[in-house]
Design an enzyme around this catalytic site. Structure first.
Site, PDB file in Angstrom:
ATOM      1  N   SER A   1       1.929   7.607   5.005  1.00 16.55           N
ATOM      2  CA  SER A   1       2.962   7.578   6.092  1.00 16.55           C
ATOM      3  C   SER A   1       3.584   8.931   5.719  1.00 16.55           C
ATOM      4  O   SER A   1       4.121   8.005   4.787  1.00 16.55           O
ATOM      5  CB  SER A   1       3.244   6.020   6.731  1.00 16.55           C
ATOM      6  OG  SER A   1       4.422   6.735   6.979  1.00 16.55           O
TER       7      SER A   1
ATOM      8  N   GLU B   1       6.087   7.714   7.044  1.00 17.91           N
ATOM      9  CA  GLU B   1       7.881   6.675   6.306  1.00 17.91           C
ATOM     10  C   GLU B   1       8.653   7.029   4.758  1.00 17.91           C
ATOM     11  O   GLU B   1       9.456   6.591   4.486  1.00 17.91           O
ATOM     12  CB  GLU B   1       7.454   5.584   6.640  1.00 17.91           C
ATOM     13  CG  GLU B   1       7.504   5.104   8.133  1.00 17.91           C
ATOM     14  CD  GLU B   1       9.340   5.084   8.604  1.00 17.91           C
ATOM     15  OE1 GLU B   1       9.925   4.707   8.081  1.00 17.91           O
ATOM     16  OE2 GLU B   1       9.345   5.951   9.703  1.00 17.91           O
TER      17      GLU B   1
ATOM     18  N   TYR C   1       7.927  -1.421   4.138  1.00 20.62           N
ATOM     19  CA  TYR C   1       7.014  -0.301   4.111  1.00 20.62           C
ATOM     20  C   TYR C   1       7.223   0.675   3.490  1.00 20.62           C
ATOM     21  O   TYR C   1       6.067   0.658   3.044  1.00 20.62           O
ATOM     22  CB  TYR C   1       6.943  -0.380   5.769  1.00 20.62           C
ATOM     23  CG  TYR C   1       6.212   0.049   5.855  1.00 20.62           C
ATOM     24  CD1 TYR C   1       4.372  -0.320   6.627  1.00 20.62           C
ATOM     25  CD2 TYR C   1       6.265   1.755   6.544  1.00 20.62           C
ATOM     26  CE1 TYR C   1       3.312   0.808   7.228  1.00 20.62           C
ATOM     27  CE2 TYR C   1       5.255   2.909   6.975  1.00 20.62           C
ATOM     28  CZ  TYR C   1       3.952   1.447   7.389  1.00 20.62           C
ATOM     29  OH  TYR C   1       2.927   2.438   7.272  1.00 20.62           O
TER      30      TYR C   1
HETATM   31  P1  NAP Z   1      -1.764  -1.545  13.363  1.00 22.71           P
HETATM   32  O1  NAP Z   1      -1.989  -1.846  14.901  1.00 22.71           O
HETATM   33  O2  NAP Z   1      -0.489  -1.692  13.263  1.00 22.71           O
HETATM   34  O3  NAP Z   1      -2.937  -2.220  13.399  1.00 22.71           O
HETATM   35  C1  NAP Z   1      -2.787  -3.402  11.034  1.00 22.71           C
HETATM   36  C2  NAP Z   1      -4.297  -3.878  11.142  1.00 22.71           C
HETATM   37  O4  NAP Z   1      -3.869  -3.890   9.767  1.00 22.71           O
HETATM   38  C3  NAP Z   1      -4.910  -4.615  12.146  1.00 22.71           C
HETATM   39  O5  NAP Z   1      -5.634  -4.805  11.981  1.00 22.71           O
HETATM   40  C4  NAP Z   1      -4.308  -5.921  11.329  1.00 22.71           C
HETATM   41  O6  NAP Z   1      -4.663  -6.918  11.144  1.00 22.71           O
HETATM   42  C5  NAP Z   1      -4.457  -5.620   9.677  1.00 22.71           C
HETATM   43  N1  NAP Z   1      -3.635  -6.027   9.273  1.00 22.71           N
HETATM   44  C6  NAP Z   1      -2.965  -6.571   8.993  1.00 22.71           C
HETATM   45  N2  NAP Z   1      -2.281  -7.072   7.471  1.00 22.71           N
HETATM   46  C7  NAP Z   1      -3.782  -7.297   6.961  1.00 22.71           C
HETATM   47  C8  NAP Z   1      -3.861  -8.395   6.279  1.00 22.71           C
HETATM   48  N3  NAP Z   1      -3.196  -8.798   5.269  1.00 22.71           N
HETATM   49  N4  NAP Z   1      -5.622  -8.297   5.322  1.00 22.71           N
HETATM   50  C9  NAP Z   1      -6.051  -7.292   6.088  1.00 22.71           C
HETATM   51  N5  NAP Z   1      -5.610  -6.626   7.521  1.00 22.71           N
HETATM   52  C10 NAP Z   1      -4.847  -6.626   7.667  1.00 22.71           C
HETATM   53  O7  NAP Z   1      -1.371  -0.268  12.535  1.00 22.71           O
HETATM   54  P2  NAP Z   1      -2.199   1.255  13.120  1.00 22.71           P
HETATM   55  O8  NAP Z   1      -0.610   2.297  13.534  1.00 22.71           O
HETATM   56  O9  NAP Z   1      -3.012   1.365  13.555  1.00 22.71           O
HETATM   57  O10 NAP Z   1      -1.720   1.963  11.847  1.00 22.71           O
HETATM   58  C11 NAP Z   1      -3.299   1.687  11.558  1.00 22.71           C
HETATM   59  C12 NAP Z   1      -2.927   1.950   9.176  1.00 22.71           C
HETATM   60  O11 NAP Z   1      -2.162   3.518   9.536  1.00 22.71           O
HETATM   61  C13 NAP Z   1      -1.363   1.434   8.930  1.00 22.71           C
HETATM   62  O12 NAP Z   1      -1.935   0.225   7.785  1.00 22.71           O
HETATM   63  C14 NAP Z   1      -0.131   1.771   9.627  1.00 22.71           C
HETATM   64  O13 NAP Z   1       0.162   1.498   8.011  1.00 22.71           O
HETATM   65  C15 NAP Z   1      -0.890   3.189   9.335  1.00 22.71           C
HETATM   66  N6  NAP Z   1      -0.338   4.326   9.864  1.00 22.71           N
HETATM   67  C16 NAP Z   1       0.550   3.770  10.673  1.00 22.71           C
HETATM   68  C17 NAP Z   1       1.543   6.099  11.674  1.00 22.71           C
HETATM   69  C18 NAP Z   1       1.191   5.061  13.007  1.00 22.71           C
HETATM   70  O14 NAP Z   1       2.407   6.158  13.637  1.00 22.71           O
HETATM   71  N7  NAP Z   1      -0.138   4.528  14.164  1.00 22.71           N
HETATM   72  C19 NAP Z   1       1.489   6.477  11.172  1.00 22.71           C
HETATM   73  C20 NAP Z   1       1.408   6.754   9.942  1.00 22.71           C
HETATM   74  C21 NAP Z   1       0.027   5.514   9.131  1.00 22.71           C
HETATM   75  P3  NAP Z   1      -4.495  -8.158  12.603  1.00 22.71           P
HETATM   76  O15 NAP Z   1      -4.713  -7.309  13.926  1.00 22.71           O
HETATM   77  O16 NAP Z   1      -4.895  -9.172  12.156  1.00 22.71           O
HETATM   78  O17 NAP Z   1      -2.986  -8.261  12.354  1.00 22.71           O
HETATM   79  O1  F7E Z   2      10.466   3.036  15.547  1.00 23.52           O
HETATM   80  C1  F7E Z   2      13.517   3.590  16.637  1.00 23.52           C
HETATM   81  C2  F7E Z   2      13.290   2.697  15.175  1.00 23.52           C
HETATM   82  O2  F7E Z   2       8.940   1.095  15.086  1.00 23.52           O
HETATM   83  C3  F7E Z   2      10.798   5.058  15.873  1.00 23.52           C
HETATM   84  C4  F7E Z   2       4.821   2.695  12.961  1.00 23.52           C
HETATM   85  O3  F7E Z   2       3.952   3.033  12.635  1.00 23.52           O
HETATM   86  O4  F7E Z   2       5.543   4.852  12.566  1.00 23.52           O
HETATM   87  C5  F7E Z   2       5.613   3.409  12.713  1.00 23.52           C
HETATM   88  O5  F7E Z   2       7.447   3.452  12.196  1.00 23.52           O
HETATM   89  C6  F7E Z   2      11.734   4.825  16.008  1.00 23.52           C
HETATM   90  C7  F7E Z   2      12.737   3.941  15.165  1.00 23.52           C
HETATM   91  O6  F7E Z   2       8.280   3.242  14.698  1.00 23.52           O
HETATM   92  C8  F7E Z   2      13.430   0.468  19.209  1.00 23.52           C
HETATM   93  O7  F7E Z   2      14.531   2.309  14.506  1.00 23.52           O
HETATM   94  C9  F7E Z   2      15.090   2.652  18.926  1.00 23.52           C
HETATM   95  O8  F7E Z   2      13.531   4.890  14.297  1.00 23.52           O
HETATM   96  O9  F7E Z   2       8.301   2.900  16.777  1.00 23.52           O
HETATM   97  P1  F7E Z   2       8.907   2.556  16.270  1.00 23.52           P
HETATM   98  P2  F7E Z   2       8.365   3.636  13.329  1.00 23.52           P
HETATM   99  O10 F7E Z   2       9.263   2.264  12.810  1.00 23.52           O
HETATM  100  O11 F7E Z   2       8.419   5.003  12.776  1.00 23.52           O
HETATM  101  C10 F7E Z   2       5.178   5.279  10.722  1.00 23.52           C
HETATM  102  C11 F7E Z   2       4.891   6.895  10.805  1.00 23.52           C
HETATM  103  C12 F7E Z   2       4.503   4.244  10.640  1.00 23.52           C
HETATM  104  O12 F7E Z   2       3.745   4.139   9.668  1.00 23.52           O
HETATM  105  C13 F7E Z   2       5.195   2.980  10.645  1.00 23.52           C
HETATM  106  O13 F7E Z   2       3.372   1.673  10.814  1.00 23.52           O
HETATM  107  O14 F7E Z   2      12.241   3.948  17.165  1.00 23.52           O
HETATM  108  N1  F7E Z   2      14.169   2.057  18.152  1.00 23.52           N
HETATM  109  N2  F7E Z   2      14.443   1.539  19.376  1.00 23.52           N
HETATM  110  C14 F7E Z   2      13.256   1.282  17.871  1.00 23.52           C
HETATM  111  N3  F7E Z   2      11.722   1.148  17.375  1.00 23.52           N
HETATM  112  C15 F7E Z   2      11.401  -0.521  17.935  1.00 23.52           C
HETATM  113  N4  F7E Z   2      10.536  -0.802  17.470  1.00 23.52           N
HETATM  114  N5  F7E Z   2      12.002  -1.038  18.905  1.00 23.52           N
HETATM  115  C16 F7E Z   2      13.038  -1.265  19.094  1.00 23.52           C
HETATM  116  O15 F7E Z   2      13.679  -1.581  20.940  1.00 23.52           O
END
Ligand code: NAP
Ligand code: F7E
Length: 357
Positions: free
Chosen positions: A130, A132, A154
């Site tokens: 990520s 992050e 995270y």
């Molecule tokens: P998401 O919608 O939060 O999905 C997370 C998945 O992980 C869900 O299927 C969840 O199952 C499963 N999970 C959680 N805890 C688990 C455990 N203990 N054992 C097995 N499965 C578990 O995330 P996403 O946005 O699809 O992201 C997919 C991956 O990419 C994640 O690893 C995330 O950290 C990473 N990532 C995401 C982003 C982004 O912007 N979306 C960017 C960079 C990296 P349940 O449905 O049962 O909760």
């Molecule tokens: O926050 C700000 C918050 O929770 C984005 C995950 O998929 O992307 C995701 O992480 C920004 C942050 O995503 C609210 O402070 C303001 O600066 O949508 P977010 P994230 O933290 O960037 C990365 C790449 C991953 O890997 C992660 O799994 O928005 N923000 N107000 C808020 N964020 C949330 N959630 N809620 C608010 O009310």
């Protein structure tokens, strides 16, 4: 037929990747957690009867905290490709549950790598790394060479998983790839991430289902892309001759404020009348700004995003408007059903009183 295992299949990316791999002709095996309520809403439309011999999507119970179960699944299925998308993926929540987040996101990845090491058939591994990990960025834009500086439990857990993925590649010659994905969103995004929270909240405000939207830091900047585009990059990495790590990003950065402007403008509303700041949504340490440079992926994988920021926001607003309209209709039906129930009960009471007499 190629076999792929996806952890996190019930999540946003899991759903898009499953659709993508099924279209490519794969048999897809998804690891799901037992839940007291249904958690397969995002994949119900592609789920097939488990007894159908031609069904190419199968779900298996498993958890990243249970290594013996992972080993059993890998040995039974002998997959060609494993995509590790499972994670406690919410950054804010990781401050409340740091140990659990490390157990799932960091050690969970190590459990997979250890289990895969003992599989004798060739297998390719994708790790969902990520942006992050860049955290308090040391360089802009961020590339594969930018050093990490994580700012949350995270982020730290993902850095650990990243290096173990590299370490197992270098130590044991395993085909392991890290996709360093920047934020990617869609109508299937979880409702508590900021993009979806805003498009959902704004559309509900438009239809009178909600009065206010409470948010945290509006100045944070992110490189937001479309999840459907990003899962293609995951697959492309796994088809190369050599395993490697790639940044996947759009190369455009916007603030949360820009997101509010764009969303509320589509709905012809002024967000300043509805948005309030709630300090509960601030993080102990913030990632202020992210901007990815995916030149390597564009050159080597021939990958590029198809959906831009404006198109992404419009897609999410349209989808959430449909859902809000459905909720409004349901509410109206519920109210009229309630009236009907009251009337029937009143009539029944009158009837039964009459009967007693
Ligand atoms: P998401 O919608 O939060 O999905 C997370 C998945 O992980 C869900 O299927 C969840 O199952 C499963 N999970 C959680 N805890 C688990 C455990 N203990 N054992 C097995 N499965 C578990 O995330 P996403 O946005 O699809 O992201 C997919 C991956 O990419 C994640 O690893 C995330 O950290 C990473 N990532 C995401 C982003 C982004 O912007 N979306 C960017 C960079 C990296 P349940 O449905 O049962 O909760
Ligand atoms: O926050 C700000 C918050 O929770 C984005 C995950 O998929 O992307 C995701 O992480 C920004 C942050 O995503 C609210 O402070 C303001 O600066 O949508 P977010 P994230 O933290 O960037 C990365 C790449 C991953 O890997 C992660 O799994 O928005 N923000 N107000 C808020 N964020 C949330 N959630 N809620 C608010 O009310």
């Amino acid at each position: 037929m190629k076999k792929a295992i996806i952890t996190g299949i019930t999540g946003q990316d899991g759903a898009y990747l499953s659709e993508f791999l099924l279209k490519k002709g794969y048999a897809v095996f998804g690891l799901i957690r037992r839940s007291s309520s249904f958690n397969t809403g995002r994949i119900n439309h592609i789920y097939t009867d488990p007894h159908d011999p031609n069904g190419r999507l199968k779900l298996i119970f498993g958890d990243l905290t249970d290594g013996s179960n992972l080993a059993k699944v890998f040995h039974e299925i002998k997959p060609d490709e494993v995509y590790n998308l499972g994670a406690q993926s919410h950054v804010r929540v990781s401050f409340d549950q740091p140990v659990y987040t490390a157990d799932v996101d960091a050690l969970g990845t190590l459990r997979i790598l250890e289990a895969l090491r003992s599989v004798k058939t060739p297998v390719r591994f994708y790790q969902a790394s990520s942006s992050e990990m860049f955290g308090k960025v040391l360089q802009t834009p961020q590339t594969e060479k930018t050093p990490f500086y994580p700012r949350s439990p995270y982020g730290c857990a993902k850095v650990y998983a990243f290096w173990q993925t590299v370490n197992y590649r270098e130590s044991y010659g395993m085909f392991n790839c890290n996709g360093i994905l920047f934020n990617h969103e869609s109508p299937r995004r979880g409702e508590t991430f900021v993009t979806r929270k805003i498009t959902r909240g704004a559309t509900r405000i438009k239809l009178g289902l909600q009065q206010k939207l409470f948010l945290g830091n509006l100045d944070a900047r992110r490189d937001w892309g479309f999840a459907g585009d990003f899962v293609e990059a995951m697959w492309l990495m796994m088809q190369q001759d050599v395993a490697d790590d790639y940044v996947i990003a759009t190369g455009e950065s916007h603030s949360v404020r820009d997101l509010l402007d764009e969303t509320f403008e589509i709905l012809d509303l002024d967000w300043k009348k509805y948005v309030e700041i709630d300090p509960r949504y601030y993080r102990p340490a913030e990632v202020d700004t992210l901007l990815g440079d995916s030149t390597k992926a564009r050159k080597v994988l021939n990958w590029q995003p198809k959906v831009n920021f404006k198109e992404l926001v419009r897609m999410m607003v349209e989808s959430d408007l449909r859902l809000a309209q459905r909720d409004k209709t349901k509410l109206r039906h519920q109210e009229s059903d309630e009236e009907d129930v009251k009337m029937i009960m009143a009539q029944t009471a009158a009837g039964s009183l009459g009967h007693k007499k």
